[in-house]
Every structure is written in C-alpha cells, then in structure tokens.
Design a protein around this motif. Structure first.
Motif, PDB file in Angstrom:
ATOM      1  N   HIS A  71       0.963  -1.193   0.026  1.00 31.66           N
ATOM      2  CA  HIS A  71      -0.005   0.107  -0.073  1.00 31.66           C
ATOM      3  C   HIS A  71       0.895   1.219  -0.158  1.00 31.66           C
ATOM      4  N   GLU A  72       1.137   1.753  -1.238  1.00 31.83           N
ATOM      5  CA  GLU A  72       1.951   2.966  -1.397  1.00 31.83           C
ATOM      6  C   GLU A  72       1.278   4.209  -1.380  1.00 31.83           C
ATOM      7  N   ALA A  73      -0.313   4.029  -1.958  1.00 36.61           N
ATOM      8  CA  ALA A  73      -1.030   5.174  -2.088  1.00 36.61           C
ATOM      9  C   ALA A  73      -1.169   6.183  -0.905  1.00 36.61           C
ATOM     10  N   ALA A  74      -1.316   7.429  -0.867  1.00 35.68           N
ATOM     11  CA  ALA A  74      -1.357   8.314   0.537  1.00 35.68           C
ATOM     12  C   ALA A  74      -1.263   9.804  -0.196  1.00 35.68           C
ATOM     13  N   GLN A  75      -1.852  10.668   0.670  1.00 34.29           N
ATOM     14  CA  GLN A  75      -1.458  11.994   0.836  1.00 34.29           C
ATOM     15  C   GLN A  75      -0.387  12.346   1.553  1.00 34.29           C
ATOM     16  N   THR A  76       0.811  12.723   0.793  1.00 32.67           N
ATOM     17  CA  THR A  76       2.107  12.669   1.403  1.00 32.67           C
ATOM     18  C   THR A  76       2.590  14.244   1.812  1.00 32.67           C
ATOM     19  N   GLU A  77       1.726  15.114   1.414  1.00 30.08           N
ATOM     20  CA  GLU A  77       2.214  16.608   1.374  1.00 30.08           C
ATOM     21  C   GLU A  77       1.922  17.249   3.149  1.00 30.08           C
ATOM     22  N   ASN A 135       5.738  12.240  18.444  1.00 30.90           N
ATOM     23  CA  ASN A 135       4.591  13.380  18.867  1.00 30.90           C
ATOM     24  C   ASN A 135       4.712  14.178  17.634  1.00 30.90           C
ATOM     25  N   PRO A 136       3.831  13.692  16.628  1.00 34.56           N
ATOM     26  CA  PRO A 136       3.668  14.373  15.546  1.00 34.56           C
ATOM     27  C   PRO A 136       3.314  15.738  15.524  1.00 34.56           C
ATOM     28  N   SER A 137       4.154  16.876  14.773  1.00 36.73           N
ATOM     29  CA  SER A 137       3.717  18.066  14.599  1.00 36.73           C
ATOM     30  C   SER A 137       2.982  18.471  13.524  1.00 36.73           C
ATOM     31  N   SER A 138       2.380  17.433  12.574  1.00 37.40           N
ATOM     32  CA  SER A 138       1.638  17.978  11.502  1.00 37.40           C
ATOM     33  C   SER A 138       0.340  16.899  11.420  1.00 37.40           C
ATOM     34  N   PHE A 139      -0.710  17.132  10.762  1.00 38.85           N
ATOM     35  CA  PHE A 139      -1.789  16.032  10.510  1.00 38.85           C
ATOM     36  C   PHE A 139      -1.349  14.947   9.750  1.00 38.85           C
ATOM     37  N   TYR A 140      -0.380  15.182   8.725  1.00 40.61           N
ATOM     38  CA  TYR A 140       0.056  14.042   8.155  1.00 40.61           C
ATOM     39  C   TYR A 140       0.798  13.044   9.061  1.00 40.61           C
ATOM     40  N   GLY A 141       1.718  13.700  10.011  1.00 37.79           N
ATOM     41  CA  GLY A 141       2.491  12.761  10.855  1.00 37.79           C
ATOM     42  C   GLY A 141       1.752  12.028  11.706  1.00 37.79           C
ATOM     43  N   GLY A 179       6.933  19.122  -2.260  1.00 44.39           N
ATOM     44  CA  GLY A 179       6.891  18.513  -0.957  1.00 44.39           C
ATOM     45  C   GLY A 179       8.397  18.587  -0.180  1.00 44.39           C
ATOM     46  N   GLU A 180       8.274  17.931   1.029  1.00 41.68           N
ATOM     47  CA  GLU A 180       9.620  18.261   1.723  1.00 41.68           C
ATOM     48  C   GLU A 180      10.920  17.354   1.323  1.00 41.68           C
ATOM     49  N   GLY A 181      10.429  16.167   0.671  1.00 41.97           N
ATOM     50  CA  GLY A 181      11.425  15.316  -0.082  1.00 41.97           C
ATOM     51  C   GLY A 181      11.976  15.977  -1.275  1.00 41.97           C
ATOM     52  N   GLY A 182      11.331  16.927  -1.946  1.00 46.80           N
ATOM     53  CA  GLY A 182      11.746  17.623  -3.215  1.00 46.80           C
ATOM     54  C   GLY A 182      13.057  18.602  -2.876  1.00 46.80           C
ATOM     55  N   VAL A 183      13.405  18.639  -1.581  1.00 46.62           N
ATOM     56  CA  VAL A 183      14.588  19.470  -1.173  1.00 46.62           C
ATOM     57  C   VAL A 183      15.676  18.862  -1.956  1.00 46.62           C
ATOM     58  N   ILE A 184      15.936  17.404  -1.923  1.00 46.21           N
ATOM     59  CA  ILE A 184      16.933  16.778  -2.005  1.00 46.21           C
ATOM     60  C   ILE A 184      16.993  17.034  -3.895  1.00 46.21           C
TER      61      ILE A 184
END
Length: 204
Positions: A71-77, A135-141, A179-184
């Motif tokens: 299961h790789e489908a997700a809202q990731t942002e 201790n997530p700091s976002s709703f995604y986490g 997204g955050e991974g786009g930094v790389i």
C-alpha cells in the motif's frame, strides 16, 4: 506470486512495481493518477485507475486475488495536511481501512506499507530510531502514526500479517520537486546544472 501495489504509478510505487515484475511476479497497480503518472507504470502490470476510497475496491481486488498487498497510495504533503486535515484523514485513514477490510476478507498473506519519519515530530534527540515514541507536529504525521496502530490492531483482532516501515527523504528518478522530499532533488538539479544553491536562514 500475485501482488497488488496501490500508488503504483507514483515515484516510489512505480519502482517497486518494476522490481516485482523483474522478479517474476504478477502485479496489479491501483492508482487514481491524482499525483501518479501512468507513464511510470510498467507495461506488464495490470493497471486499474481507481481511488482507494472507492467502494469498488473490494471487487477489483477480489477479481485479482492478490497474495500480498503493498500500500503505497497516500496523501503525502505536510502542507496539504495542515490546510485540509479532512482530506488528509480521508485518504490516509479511511482509504487505508477500505483496503484493510478487503485484505482481511481476501485472506492476503501479508500487508506491507510505509509510515513516515513525520511520526516523530520535532524530537530533540538524534539520531531517531524505531523505538522512540512519536509526537507528530503535523496532521500528516498524525495520520501516519495512527496508521501504525490500525495495522497493529488489524493484526491482533483479525490476524492480518503486516510490515510497516518509516520512510525518510527518499529520492531518485521519477521524483517530483514538490513537498519536503523535493529539497533533495532541487539541490541535485542545482549541482548538475552548476547553478548557485540558495540557502535560507543560517544554514543549520
């Protein structure tokens, strides 16, 4: 083996599909193409354009009869989760439950999916490890941490075997710049093109 990959038209999912087919498995890809790209889907995969929240999901899986589900489908942002927490919850939790219920009914051998390093939040201790309490700091986490508990309880209550792993800054071919991974990918592109790298703040 017969393997279903949700999100198989996405960055990570499409590479997974390629490897599974290379290893000789029969693969079904389920993706709504919201962020995925059909051109990424291996030509030998059985592609179904479908949202994981769709009530038709069970019948599609029942016809294919997967042994395993990735299961790789997700809202990731993270930013999307903060601006639209209901959407984030709907995709990452309601969509997950729809898929888990189907997996239990079809008696799949194992359910495999990623969580995220976002479950840790802003912990001061480094390096992070799997034993730490997030201790997530976002709703995604938060949805990803909740996902881990759904998997645990589906295993305890219904006997569904699973593996859950926490991704952190995956990068490579087919990756988008968002997204955050786009930094790389942004840094890599600048290096390849010989462009200056702009760093905001003090660089820490």
């Amino acid at each position: 083996m017969r393997i279903t990959v949700t999100g198989g038209a996405g960055f990570i999912g499409s590479h997974l599909v390629d490897r599974l087919i290379e290893d000789g498995h029969t693969v079904q890809v389920i993706d709504n193409l919201y962020t995925g790209n059909k051109e990424f889907v291996h030509s030998k995969a059985q592609f179904v354009e479908l949202d994981i929240r769709d009530p038709k999901l069970y019948s599609v899986l029942e016809e294919f009869r997967p042994d395993y589900i990735f299961h790789e489908a997700a809202q990731t942002e993270v930013s999307t989760s903060m601006s639209d927490p209901m959407l984030d919850c709907d995709i990452n939790l309601i969509g997950l439950i729809n898929l888990l219920n189907a997996a239990v009914k079809l008696d799949v051998k194992k359910f495999l999916m990623p969580s995220s390093a976002a479950v840790y939040g802003n912990l001061d201790t480094l390096p992070l490890n799997e034993e730490m309490i997030g201790n997530p700091s976002s709703f995604y986490g938060l949805t990803k941490l909740t996902t881990e508990h759904y998997l645990r309880i589906y295993h305890e209550a219904f006997g569904l075997p699973y593996i859950c792993y926490r991704y952190s800054n995956v990068f490579g071919p087919r990756q988008g710049n968002g997204g955050e991974g786009g930094v790389i990918s942004i840094f890599a592109k600048a290096i390849v093109q010989g462009s200056p790298i702009i760093i905001y703040g003090d660089g820490k």
